[in-house]
Design an enzyme around this catalytic site. Structure first.
Site, mmCIF file in Angstrom:
data_model
loop_
_atom_site.group_PDB
_atom_site.id
_atom_site.type_symbol
_atom_site.label_atom_id
_atom_site.label_comp_id
_atom_site.label_asym_id
_atom_site.label_seq_id
_atom_site.Cartn_x
_atom_site.Cartn_y
_atom_site.Cartn_z
ATOM 1 C CG ASP A 149 5.790 3.699 1.253
ATOM 2 O OD1 ASP A 149 5.644 4.244 2.266
ATOM 3 O OD2 ASP A 149 4.514 3.355 1.047
ATOM 4 C CE1 TYR A 189 -3.724 2.245 0.512
ATOM 5 C CE2 TYR A 189 -2.445 3.241 2.370
ATOM 6 C CZ TYR A 189 -3.651 3.360 1.441
ATOM 7 O OH TYR A 189 -4.528 4.420 1.500
ATOM 8 C CE LYS A 191 0.619 4.699 8.351
ATOM 9 N NZ LYS A 191 0.626 3.825 7.145
HETATM 10 C C1 LIG Z 1 0.053 4.570 5.803
HETATM 11 C C2 LIG Z 1 0.688 4.092 4.526
HETATM 12 C C3 LIG Z 1 0.909 5.092 3.694
HETATM 13 C C4 LIG Z 1 -0.372 6.013 3.488
HETATM 14 O O1 LIG Z 1 -0.173 7.054 4.221
HETATM 15 P P1 LIG Z 1 -1.466 8.216 4.741
HETATM 16 O O2 LIG Z 1 -0.515 9.112 5.650
HETATM 17 O O3 LIG Z 1 -2.231 7.149 5.296
HETATM 18 O O4 LIG Z 1 -1.809 8.790 3.483
HETATM 19 C C5 LIG Z 1 1.656 4.722 2.436
HETATM 20 N N1 LIG Z 1 2.385 3.792 2.419
HETATM 21 C C6 LIG Z 1 2.498 2.925 3.472
HETATM 22 C C7 LIG Z 1 3.788 1.866 3.547
HETATM 23 C C8 LIG Z 1 1.805 3.153 4.603
HETATM 24 O O5 LIG Z 1 1.760 2.305 5.730
#
Ligand SMILES: *Cc1c(COP(=O)(O)O)cnc(C)c1O
Length: 428
Positions: free
Chosen positions: A239, A144, A267
């Site tokens: 990511d 994701y 995060k």
């Molecule tokens: C949570 C997450 C996102 C998206 O971040 P948001 O602040 O919810 O837009 C993207 N990549 C990873 C790996 C994530 O865990």
């Protein structure tokens, strides 16, 4: 436990907010029932609107690595708020947090702050495309990277919980530029590269996957990815929205000793306020506006409250050298205790863990990619989720999520949790 007030609040929310929530996975669709409304939180605990206390293993989906309402973060935000909450002009604190992030993370010279992980990943691939002059990207099934169009192709997590791996509203034109490989399967990546010679701008990956449960990169998967990318003039994008400042000061780049070309954050870097960021070497970052042609902007980017929270959080993690080991030890303790409890009651399962990320899959076979993660028994998960909730332990309401361990958890909390697993396992 009673959730009377939560149910009432949810009914009111449903009338004015689609599904009653502002982010789908919160709605409990994956596990049944109605979501719990939280009133406040402190340290390792949530207190809901009905007065129940829950041990929290979601921690806002990652940011609260030192526990809820962590005093240095709260104080920093309160002090900043008194001096104005947004200017749309440069402030010194943006440089302070940028300097600290660049010092903590290997292999980056410059960092640009945005408002979410979604924005960070979306901007990172635009930058990769602008830098390389190529259009296509490779992502992995089950990873994701936020909800921007290019990534809503087998996107894991929330998207998978609802069985809508490809969202309506994403055009064919956009979807065709996103190529899909399998996690931990380097051959699936080289096959895509061979079939799309000189067309691929970047490979984006969760270097430790966390949105199909926790899935570690096997063997030399990350090193092999790096080599493949280098050999084909493709940028490697890590990511690290989930793993950054969680698995080590320098994230997965440090933990696994592999350098990426662009790194995305979110995060933890915001300490619980809306922050994302992306970073790279000068050569790449200098392509970004206003220095270069790749446009990216934000009215609230670098917001003083968000920067104050992030700076206080990173400072705490930077000063406390032992924190990442302590977190990993707590996670290992939980892992061992839960394994024992589940084996005691013959519950088929696999537990995956890296640092302070851990997930329980209800299938005895190894879980190493999206297909193996999807094999888990969802009925067992639902029963497990509601059983744990009933015992006062809050885990994510989806079988595709990682649990996040916070430093506020004591060994008594972990024992309480293991004991709850033992009780619930008996009923599965
Ligand atoms: C949570 C997450 C996102 C998206 O971040 P948001 O602040 O919810 O837009 C993207 N990549 C990873 C790996 C994530 O865990």
């Amino acid at each position: 436990m009673i959730y009377k007030r939560s149910s009432t609040l949810f009914a009111a929310a449903e009338k004015v907010i689609p599904g009653g929530v502002n982010s789908p996975v919160r709605a409990f669709k994956g596990v049944g029932g109605t979501p719990i409304f939280v009133k406040e939180a402190k340290g390792a605990y949530l207190y809901d609107e009905d007065g129940n206390r829950l041990i929290d293993y979601i921690n806002s989906w990652g940011p609260m690595i030192l526990g809820h309402a962590y005093a240095p973060v709260v104080d920093a935000v309160v002090e900043k708020a008194k001096k104005g909450t947004s200017f749309g002009m440069p402030t010194e604190i943006e440089t302070k947090i940028a300097e600290l992030a660049v010092a903590m993370v290997p292999n980056i010279d410059k960092i640009r702050f945005v408002n979410s992980g979604t924005e960070a990943c979306m901007s990172a691939i635009r930058l990769a495309r602008g830098f390389t002059g190529k259009d296509k990207i490779i992502k992995f099934a089950g990873c994701y990277h936020g909800h921007s169009d290019s990534f809503l192709i087998q996107a894991g997590s929330g998207a998978s919980t609802f069985g809508t791996p490809n969202s309506p509203g994403v055009t064919q034109g956009t979807a065709k530029d996103t190529l899909l490989a399998n996690y931990n399967d380097i051959d699936s990546v080289s096959a895509l590269i061979d079939a799309n010679k000189d067309e691929i701008a970047c490979v984006i990956v969760e270097p430790v996957a966390g949105n199909m449960g926790c899935i570690p990169p096997k063997n030399d998967f990350l090193k092999a990815l790096k080599q493949l990318c280098e050999a084909n003039a493709i940028l490697l994008v890590f990511d690290e929205v989930m793993t950054g400042f969680r698995l080590a000061k320098g994230g997965v780049q440090e933990l696994y000793g592999v350098n990426a070309d662009i790194v995305c954050f979110g995060k933890v870097i915001g300490g619980g306020l809306p922050v994302g960021a992306f970073a790279a070497r000068n050569e790449i970052m200098n392509h970004l506006a206003p220095l270069g042609p790749v446009y990216q902007a934000g009215t609230l980017s670098g917001n003083p409250l968000a920067m104050a929270a992030g700076l206080a959080m990173l400072t705490a993690l930077n000063i406390d050298d032992a924190v990442f080991n302590r977190l990993a030890e707590k996670t290992e303790y939980l892992h061992k205790g839960m394994t024992k409890a589940l084996i005691n009651h013959n519950v088929a399962h696999t537990i995956n863990r890296v640092g302070s990320m851990i997930s329980v899959h209800f299938d005895e076979k190894e879980v190493y990619d999206f297909a193996t993660a999807a094999n888990g028994n969802n009925d067992t998960f639902k029963a497990f989720f509601h059983g744990m909730l009933n015992e006062g332990v809050y885990i994510a309401p989806s079988a595709f999520e990682t649990w996040f361990i916070t430093d506020a958890l004591t060994y008594e909390d972990l024992d309480f949790t293991i004991n709850a697993v033992n009780k619930v396992a008996k009923t599965l």
